[in-house]
Design an enzyme around this catalytic site. Structure first.
Site, PDB file in Angstrom:
ATOM      1  N   SER A 131       0.874  -1.170   0.000  1.00  0.00           N
ATOM      2  CA  SER A 131       0.000   0.000   0.000  1.00  0.00           C
ATOM      3  C   SER A 131       0.910   1.217   0.000  1.00  0.00           C
ATOM      4  CB  SER A 131      -0.919  -0.046   1.222  1.00  0.00           C
ATOM      5  OG  SER A 131      -1.660   1.126   1.351  1.00  0.00           O
ATOM      6  N   TYR A 145      -4.771   8.182  -7.015  1.00  0.00           N
ATOM      7  CA  TYR A 145      -3.798   7.281  -6.377  1.00  0.00           C
ATOM      8  C   TYR A 145      -4.222   6.961  -4.948  1.00  0.00           C
ATOM      9  CZ  TYR A 145       0.646   5.492  -4.551  1.00  0.00           C
ATOM     10  OH  TYR A 145       1.616   4.712  -3.967  1.00  0.00           O
ATOM     11  N   LYS A 149      -5.171   3.355  -3.165  1.00  0.00           N
ATOM     12  CA  LYS A 149      -4.460   2.760  -2.021  1.00  0.00           C
ATOM     13  C   LYS A 149      -5.395   2.627  -0.808  1.00  0.00           C
ATOM     14  CE  LYS A 149      -0.380   1.988  -3.856  1.00  0.00           C
ATOM     15  NZ  LYS A 149       0.053   0.614  -4.160  1.00  0.00           N
TER      16      LYS A 149
HETATM   17  N1  NAP Z   1       8.208   4.963  -4.688  1.00  0.00           N
HETATM   18  C1  NAP Z   1       7.426   5.425  -3.712  1.00  0.00           C
HETATM   19  O1  NAP Z   1       7.642   6.516  -3.190  1.00  0.00           O
HETATM   20  C2  NAP Z   1       6.293   4.585  -3.193  1.00  0.00           C
HETATM   21  C3  NAP Z   1       5.704   4.961  -1.977  1.00  0.00           C
HETATM   22  C4  NAP Z   1       4.652   4.213  -1.457  1.00  0.00           C
HETATM   23  C5  NAP Z   1       4.192   3.111  -2.154  1.00  0.00           C
HETATM   24  N2  NAP Z   1       4.778   2.756  -3.347  1.00  0.00           N
HETATM   25  C6  NAP Z   1       4.219   1.601  -4.046  1.00  0.00           C
HETATM   26  O2  NAP Z   1       5.275   0.675  -4.312  1.00  0.00           O
HETATM   27  C7  NAP Z   1       4.921  -0.116  -5.440  1.00  0.00           C
HETATM   28  C8  NAP Z   1       6.112  -0.234  -6.367  1.00  0.00           C
HETATM   29  O3  NAP Z   1       6.461   1.041  -6.846  1.00  0.00           O
HETATM   30  P1  NAP Z   1       7.992   1.500  -7.025  1.00  0.00           P
HETATM   31  O4  NAP Z   1       8.204   2.691  -6.178  1.00  0.00           O
HETATM   32  O5  NAP Z   1       8.904   0.342  -6.892  1.00  0.00           O
HETATM   33  O6  NAP Z   1       7.953   2.063  -8.526  1.00  0.00           O
HETATM   34  P2  NAP Z   1       8.570   1.501  -9.896  1.00  0.00           P
HETATM   35  O7  NAP Z   1      10.021   1.265  -9.746  1.00  0.00           O
HETATM   36  O8  NAP Z   1       8.120   2.437 -10.942  1.00  0.00           O
HETATM   37  O9  NAP Z   1       7.850   0.082 -10.052  1.00  0.00           O
HETATM   38  C9  NAP Z   1       6.506  -0.056 -10.389  1.00  0.00           C
HETATM   39  C10 NAP Z   1       6.320  -1.430 -10.950  1.00  0.00           C
HETATM   40  O10 NAP Z   1       4.936  -1.675 -11.227  1.00  0.00           O
HETATM   41  C11 NAP Z   1       4.887  -2.267 -12.496  1.00  0.00           C
HETATM   42  N3  NAP Z   1       3.600  -2.166 -13.180  1.00  0.00           N
HETATM   43  C12 NAP Z   1       2.916  -1.064 -13.534  1.00  0.00           C
HETATM   44  N4  NAP Z   1       1.782  -1.408 -14.174  1.00  0.00           N
HETATM   45  C13 NAP Z   1       1.764  -2.762 -14.214  1.00  0.00           C
HETATM   46  C14 NAP Z   1       0.878  -3.738 -14.740  1.00  0.00           C
HETATM   47  N5  NAP Z   1      -0.244  -3.416 -15.394  1.00  0.00           N
HETATM   48  N6  NAP Z   1       1.182  -5.055 -14.589  1.00  0.00           N
HETATM   49  C15 NAP Z   1       2.309  -5.435 -13.948  1.00  0.00           C
HETATM   50  N7  NAP Z   1       3.208  -4.558 -13.465  1.00  0.00           N
HETATM   51  C16 NAP Z   1       2.930  -3.244 -13.594  1.00  0.00           C
HETATM   52  C17 NAP Z   1       5.978  -1.596 -13.284  1.00  0.00           C
HETATM   53  O11 NAP Z   1       6.270  -2.363 -14.434  1.00  0.00           O
HETATM   54  P3  NAP Z   1       6.902  -1.787 -15.808  1.00  0.00           P
HETATM   55  O12 NAP Z   1       8.373  -1.936 -15.628  1.00  0.00           O
HETATM   56  O13 NAP Z   1       6.343  -2.673 -16.847  1.00  0.00           O
HETATM   57  O14 NAP Z   1       6.454  -0.356 -15.938  1.00  0.00           O
HETATM   58  C18 NAP Z   1       7.101  -1.623 -12.255  1.00  0.00           C
HETATM   59  O15 NAP Z   1       7.712  -2.880 -12.192  1.00  0.00           O
HETATM   60  C19 NAP Z   1       3.668   0.537  -6.058  1.00  0.00           C
HETATM   61  O16 NAP Z   1       2.517  -0.186  -5.677  1.00  0.00           O
HETATM   62  C20 NAP Z   1       3.652   1.916  -5.418  1.00  0.00           C
HETATM   63  O17 NAP Z   1       2.359   2.453  -5.326  1.00  0.00           O
HETATM   64  C21 NAP Z   1       5.814   3.468  -3.872  1.00  0.00           C
END
Ligand code: NAP
Length: 270
Positions: A131, A145, A149
């Site tokens: 989340s 967003y 979440k």
């Molecule tokens: N970074 C932050 O600050 C933060 C904070 C709180 C929560 N989160 C959560 O952490 C999680 C991971 O994000 P991250 O920060 O690691 O960002 P990220 O590096 O951009 O990774 C996002 C991932 O989700 C994948 N994705 C997007 N659409 C998809 C789909 N339809 N099917 C399968 N995969 C898909 C992307 O794949 P592609 O390579 O194909 O695009 C990528 O592997 C998310 O749920 C995000 O909401 C992130």
């Protein structure tokens, strides 16, 4: 030997989790939309890299079947794939609204649904949903967003009770800012050039959000360790806050009256 299936393992938190669980001796089913572009995970032993697009049920079912075929069982599902739509709600198209929920909410539901019969048949399992601190508080111009979440939080909390009956644990990991490509590849900027009325506020909020990402982000490896802690924790604990900024924010939210908290957020983005 335990096995984990991870969605969105191509980058960021998902990739760091794949590497961390592998280092701890787990089998890892590292799933992603474009496995042909993957570098780094494929060469590791006990890692299966395969296609899974959370918007496509056929790829979810195929990845789950392939994972079970390769490793015999799946113990943990990590629903990590996700992205954020940023901008004025009024500027979003119907397709952008739907896609935010298709990926962040329906994707989590579909993938969970694909694993539950397997978990029940083997007598247990764990679902960990990524989340966000933004699953319990909200910032401006991220309405889609946050809605997604907050939906994941409610979905997970309800599921927690009904699956406990089947020895299936449900857990939430709530990161704060994480230094991934989230503000690059995973940001869908909502733009409608005819909506000049939001332009100045959008510029201010975007600048402050990016500044906070630069100054107070955790590493994806830090979040991966919290996810591992959740996976290995035999206790009934439900939430795992990840990152000092998330801890600070959620602690403040629980202690400060709502009006005061919201006035503080409004002030922060003036
Ligand atoms: N970074 C932050 O600050 C933060 C904070 C709180 C929560 N989160 C959560 O952490 C999680 C991971 O994000 P991250 O920060 O690691 O960002 P990220 O590096 O951009 O990774 C996002 C991932 O989700 C994948 N994705 C997007 N659409 C998809 C789909 N339809 N099917 C399968 N995969 C898909 C992307 O794949 P592609 O390579 O194909 O695009 C990528 O592997 C998310 O749920 C995000 O909401 C992130």
């Amino acid at each position: 030997m335990k096995s984990i299936l991870i969605t969105g393992a191509s980058s960021g938190i998902g990739k760091a989790a794949a590497q961390f669980f592998q280092q701890q001796g787990w089998n890892v089913i590292a799933t992603m939309r474009s496995p042909e572009q993957e570098t780094g995970l494929r060469s590791l032993e006990r890692v299966l890299v395969t296609r899974l697009d959370v918007e496509r049920k056929d790829t979810i079912e195929a990845a789950v079947a392939e994972g079970i075929d390769r490793f015999g069982r799946i113990d943990v599902l990590l629903n990590n794939a996700g992205y954020a739509a940023f901008g004025a709600f009024e500027a979003a198209t119907d397709a952008q609204v739907r896609k935010q929920f298709d990926v962040n909410v329906h994707g989590v539901m579909q993938t969970t649904r694909a694993l539950l019969p397997h978990f029940r048949a083997q007598g247990g399992g764990t679902v960990i949903n990524v989340s966000s601190a933004g699953g319990r508080v909200a910032f401006p111009l991220l309405s889609l967003y946050h809605a997604s979440k907050w939906a994941v939080e409610g979905f997970s909390e309800s599921l927690y009770y009904e699956l406990a009956e089947h020895n299936i644990r449900v857990k939430l990991v709530e990161p704060g800012n994480v230094a991934t490509d989230f503000t690059g590849r995973s940001l869908d900027v909502l733009k409608d050039d005819s909506l000049e009325a939001y332009a100045a506020y959008t510029g201010t909020v975007m600048k402050k959000q990016l500044e906070s990402f630069e100054t107070q982000s955790s590493t994806p490896e830090h979040i991966a360790k919290t996810i591992y802690e959740a996976a290995a924790d035999p206790s009934p604990r439900f939430r795992y806050i990840a990152g000092p900024d998330a801890e600070f924010l959620l602690d403040l939210r629980s202690r400060v009256p709502e009006e005061e908290f919201m006035a503080g957020i409004a002030q922060q983005f003036r």
